[in-house]
Every structure is written in C-alpha cells, then in structure tokens.
Design a protein around this motif. Sequence first.
Motif, PDB file in Angstrom:
ATOM      1  N   ARG A  38       0.834  -1.190   0.000  1.00 57.21           N
ATOM      2  CA  ARG A  38       0.000   0.000   0.000  1.00 57.21           C
ATOM      3  C   ARG A  38       0.868   1.239   0.000  1.00 57.21           C
ATOM      4  O   ARG A  38       2.002   1.216   0.483  1.00 57.21           O
ATOM      5  N   GLN A  39       0.306   2.304  -0.540  1.00 60.78           N
ATOM      6  CA  GLN A  39       1.022   3.572  -0.586  1.00 60.78           C
ATOM      7  C   GLN A  39       0.076   4.695  -0.218  1.00 60.78           C
ATOM      8  O   GLN A  39      -0.908   4.952  -0.923  1.00 60.78           O
ATOM      9  N   ALA A  40       0.379   5.321   0.905  1.00 63.66           N
ATOM     10  CA  ALA A  40      -0.405   6.462   1.374  1.00 63.66           C
ATOM     11  C   ALA A  40       0.132   7.736   0.724  1.00 63.66           C
ATOM     12  O   ALA A  40       1.291   7.787   0.306  1.00 63.66           O
ATOM     13  N   PRO A  41      -0.689   8.779   0.656  1.00 64.97           N
ATOM     14  CA  PRO A  41      -0.239  10.035   0.043  1.00 64.97           C
ATOM     15  C   PRO A  41       1.025  10.571   0.703  1.00 64.97           C
ATOM     16  O   PRO A  41       1.093  10.657   1.933  1.00 64.97           O
ATOM     17  N   GLU A  44       6.157   6.389   1.063  1.00 65.71           N
ATOM     18  CA  GLU A  44       6.650   5.324   0.193  1.00 65.71           C
ATOM     19  C   GLU A  44       5.709   4.115   0.264  1.00 65.71           C
ATOM     20  O   GLU A  44       4.997   3.914   1.257  1.00 65.71           O
ATOM     21  N   ARG A  45       5.766   3.331  -0.783  1.00 70.32           N
ATOM     22  CA  ARG A  45       4.984   2.098  -0.792  1.00 70.32           C
ATOM     23  C   ARG A  45       5.511   1.155   0.289  1.00 70.32           C
ATOM     24  O   ARG A  45       6.727   1.023   0.473  1.00 70.32           O
ATOM     25  N   GLU A  46       4.591   0.501   0.997  1.00 74.18           N
ATOM     26  CA  GLU A  46       4.998  -0.390   2.084  1.00 74.18           C
ATOM     27  C   GLU A  46       4.292  -1.728   1.972  1.00 74.18           C
ATOM     28  O   GLU A  46       3.187  -1.837   1.444  1.00 74.18           O
ATOM     29  N   THR A  90      -5.681   4.332   5.091  1.00 71.06           N
ATOM     30  CA  THR A  90      -5.978   4.993   3.820  1.00 71.06           C
ATOM     31  C   THR A  90      -4.761   4.963   2.917  1.00 71.06           C
ATOM     32  O   THR A  90      -3.675   5.406   3.301  1.00 71.06           O
ATOM     33  N   ALA A  91      -4.946   4.423   1.712  1.00 71.82           N
ATOM     34  CA  ALA A  91      -3.826   4.262   0.778  1.00 71.82           C
ATOM     35  C   ALA A  91      -4.354   3.670  -0.524  1.00 71.82           C
ATOM     36  O   ALA A  91      -5.496   3.200  -0.590  1.00 71.82           O
ATOM     37  N   VAL A 120      -8.301   2.816  -1.153  1.00 71.19           N
ATOM     38  CA  VAL A 120      -9.044   2.583   0.084  1.00 71.19           C
ATOM     39  C   VAL A 120      -8.948   3.852   0.912  1.00 71.19           C
ATOM     40  O   VAL A 120      -7.853   4.327   1.206  1.00 71.19           O
ATOM     41  N   THR A 121     -10.102   4.394   1.277  1.00 74.96           N
ATOM     42  CA  THR A 121     -10.146   5.604   2.082  1.00 74.96           C
ATOM     43  C   THR A 121     -10.978   5.319   3.325  1.00 74.96           C
ATOM     44  O   THR A 121     -12.124   4.877   3.216  1.00 74.96           O
TER      45      THR A 121
END
Length: 124
Positions: A38-41, A44-46, A90-91, A120-121
């Motif tokens: 996932r990557q949140a605003p 970094e992608r995790e 969220t991401a 996903v929010t």
Amino acid sequence: QVQLVESGGGLVQAGDSLRLSCAASGRTFSRYAMGWFRQAPGKEREFAAAITWSGGTHYADSVKGRFTISRDKAKNTVYLEMNSLKPEDTAVYYCAVDPVASRYAERDDAYTYWGQGTQVTVSS
C-alpha cells in the motif's frame, strides 16, 4: 506477461471492513507467491501482507490481527480481508506476483508484476 486487476476498494468509516480482490491472468508462473502493498499520500509504498503458493502467510505489524490474506488457486485470485479499518489504512493498495513461490517477501523489488492499484479511504 501477467495482468493483475485489483478491485474492492472504496470509502468506509473507521471500524468498517473491506475485502480487496486481485485477479491474475495471462501467462502466470506455474507456482508463485502473492503480496499486497500500500502507498499512502506522500509516503513510500509499504508491505502489507504476503501468501506463499502453499498458503503460508506473513503480515506487516501494522495490519497483523486485522487483515487476512488468502488465495483461490483455481481462480488465480488473491484476497485481502481488512477489518477494523483505521484512518491510517488509507492508501492505494497494490497486489503483486513474486515468482519465488515459497517466499514471504517484504521488499517490493522481489515482485515481478504489479496491478494498477485500488483506493481505500477510511474516514474517522
């Protein structure tokens, strides 16, 4: 070439649940592991979760106990059941294919193919 298509994202409230799906098509490997990232605003992608060909699972500490990864080999589909969602979940969520079938890879460079992502929010 492998195509991955994620679905199931959306806008939910804190405490709600969602189930993401990732369908693989094309020339898939005979055996492969799958992962969710996932990557949140602004971040970094995790890594979130991974599942081996034999069904072994591994989770990031941030989602352990709340998220469940599973797969349906007959449908070439992997799922991510997300419960007790929090705003910090969220991401954009991505699924990916790892050609090493027995590995739980947390590094994204271990994965060969990626989906386009699903948003996903989680509102508070």
